[in-house]
Design an enzyme around this catalytic site. Sequence first.
Site, PDB file in Angstrom:
ATOM      1  N   ARG A  26      -2.022  -3.159   5.089  1.00  0.00           N
ATOM      2  CA  ARG A  26      -1.003  -2.104   5.186  1.00  0.00           C
ATOM      3  C   ARG A  26      -1.583  -0.822   5.783  1.00  0.00           C
ATOM      4  NH1 ARG A  26       2.634  -0.770   0.116  1.00  0.00           N
ATOM      5  NH2 ARG A  26       0.669  -0.238  -0.899  1.00  0.00           N
TER       6      ARG A  26
ATOM      7  N   LYS B 259       8.755  -4.566  -1.715  1.00  0.00           N
ATOM      8  CA  LYS B 259       9.880  -3.808  -2.287  1.00  0.00           C
ATOM      9  C   LYS B 259      10.194  -2.580  -1.435  1.00  0.00           C
ATOM     10  CE  LYS B 259       7.769  -2.886  -6.198  1.00  0.00           C
ATOM     11  NZ  LYS B 259       6.406  -3.380  -5.891  1.00  0.00           N
TER      12      LYS B 259
ATOM     13  N   ARG C   7       7.602   0.768 -14.675  1.00  0.00           N
ATOM     14  CA  ARG C   7       6.406  -0.069 -14.594  1.00  0.00           C
ATOM     15  C   ARG C   7       5.866  -0.424 -15.965  1.00  0.00           C
ATOM     16  NH1 ARG C   7       4.711   1.707  -9.033  1.00  0.00           N
ATOM     17  NH2 ARG C   7       2.857   0.554  -8.404  1.00  0.00           N
TER      18      ARG C   7
ATOM     19  N   ARG D 165      -5.065  -3.073  -9.411  1.00  0.00           N
ATOM     20  CA  ARG D 165      -3.615  -2.845  -9.444  1.00  0.00           C
ATOM     21  C   ARG D 165      -2.868  -4.121  -9.826  1.00  0.00           C
ATOM     22  NH1 ARG D 165      -2.572  -0.635  -3.721  1.00  0.00           N
ATOM     23  NH2 ARG D 165      -0.406  -0.332  -4.351  1.00  0.00           N
TER      24      ARG D 165
ATOM     25  N   ARG E 147      -4.257   3.528   2.783  1.00  0.00           N
ATOM     26  CA  ARG E 147      -4.292   4.190   1.475  1.00  0.00           C
ATOM     27  C   ARG E 147      -5.592   3.831   0.751  1.00  0.00           C
ATOM     28  NH1 ARG E 147       1.475   2.698  -1.242  1.00  0.00           N
ATOM     29  NH2 ARG E 147       0.105   2.568  -3.061  1.00  0.00           N
TER      30      ARG E 147
HETATM   31  P1  AMP Z   1       3.039   2.410  -5.397  1.00  0.00           P
HETATM   32  O1  AMP Z   1       3.185   3.193  -4.145  1.00  0.00           O
HETATM   33  O2  AMP Z   1       4.344   2.058  -6.052  1.00  0.00           O
HETATM   34  O3  AMP Z   1       2.125   1.213  -5.238  1.00  0.00           O
HETATM   35  O4  AMP Z   1       2.314   3.394  -6.452  1.00  0.00           O
HETATM   36  C1  AMP Z   1       1.032   3.918  -6.181  1.00  0.00           C
HETATM   37  C2  AMP Z   1       0.412   4.429  -7.456  1.00  0.00           C
HETATM   38  O5  AMP Z   1       1.219   5.487  -8.001  1.00  0.00           O
HETATM   39  C3  AMP Z   1       0.296   3.415  -8.589  1.00  0.00           C
HETATM   40  O6  AMP Z   1      -0.853   2.594  -8.469  1.00  0.00           O
HETATM   41  C4  AMP Z   1       0.215   4.340  -9.802  1.00  0.00           C
HETATM   42  O7  AMP Z   1      -1.044   4.952  -9.916  1.00  0.00           O
HETATM   43  C5  AMP Z   1       1.223   5.424  -9.417  1.00  0.00           C
HETATM   44  N1  AMP Z   1       2.586   5.072  -9.869  1.00  0.00           N
HETATM   45  C6  AMP Z   1       3.670   4.838  -9.081  1.00  0.00           C
HETATM   46  N2  AMP Z   1       4.743   4.558  -9.823  1.00  0.00           N
HETATM   47  C7  AMP Z   1       4.338   4.607 -11.118  1.00  0.00           C
HETATM   48  C8  AMP Z   1       4.988   4.375 -12.366  1.00  0.00           C
HETATM   49  N3  AMP Z   1       6.293   4.028 -12.430  1.00  0.00           N
HETATM   50  N4  AMP Z   1       4.245   4.503 -13.487  1.00  0.00           N
HETATM   51  C9  AMP Z   1       2.950   4.861 -13.448  1.00  0.00           C
HETATM   52  N5  AMP Z   1       2.278   5.076 -12.314  1.00  0.00           N
HETATM   53  C10 AMP Z   1       2.962   4.950 -11.144  1.00  0.00           C
END
Ligand code: AMP
Length: 218
Positions: A127, A13, A88, A171, A160
């Site tokens: 990544r 995405k 989410r 996740r 990361r």
């Molecule tokens: P991402 O970069 O989208 O994979 O997000 C990394 C981490 O940020 C996730 O594993 C969550 O801990 C937190 N996070 C990002 N977006 C959200 C969301 N919409 N709701 C809750 N936690 C989020």
Amino acid sequence: MRLILLGPPGAGKGTQAVVLSNNFKIPHISTGDILREAVKKGSKLGLKAKLYMDKGELVPDEVVVAIVVNRLKEEDTKNGFILDGFPRTEVQARKLDESLYKSGINIDMVVYFETSDEVSIARLSGRRVCKECGANYHVKNMPPKKDGFCDKCGGALYQRDDDKEATIKNRLAIYKSQTASLVDYYKRKNLLQTLSGDLDVDEVFAELQTIFSKKKFS
Ligand code: AMP
């Protein structure tokens, strides 16, 4: 164009959002990026979010909803936006609907990146991210020109913490239990378009073009 990109971590995405944001000149709003920036700064929000992010858990709804609602008030979202990684949960989706309704605007489309666990895991574990500008690479699929350094700004690349194997599994499990039901949520609203997130970057981009060509945006 007001777009939501939905799908598991590692679906691609973010990669597509960067391209779409450049093409359509609308902001890419990634809650993950906003939260990582807060962690980097060591702000109060960052310190709180880090506790959840390190374990691959979701940051509480009220925290992320407030971030997005405030971000969508900014001037640069007037002609549209791309939400990546938000909503989410169903609570987040409903709060977003309420907030947009108050502003008299609608989401035009939700693109669901349907992606197998194998592909998600392979993408996440390979990544690498630039410490300086946040650009994403992949050790096999999208390697930088100079090993370990960003093509765009020369910053050092890192993995990361939440892209390490144990956290990846968590996740994906959390995606299935808390986020996957949003596919039906947006299907019911007649907004959902589905593509295969297992395809290569260029193929997914071509799919997106086909989907967009069939729809008129406000
Ligand atoms: P991402 O970069 O989208 O994979 O997000 C990394 C981490 O940020 C996730 O594993 C969550 O801990 C937190 N996070 C990002 N977006 C959200 C969301 N919409 N709701 C809750 N936690 C989020």
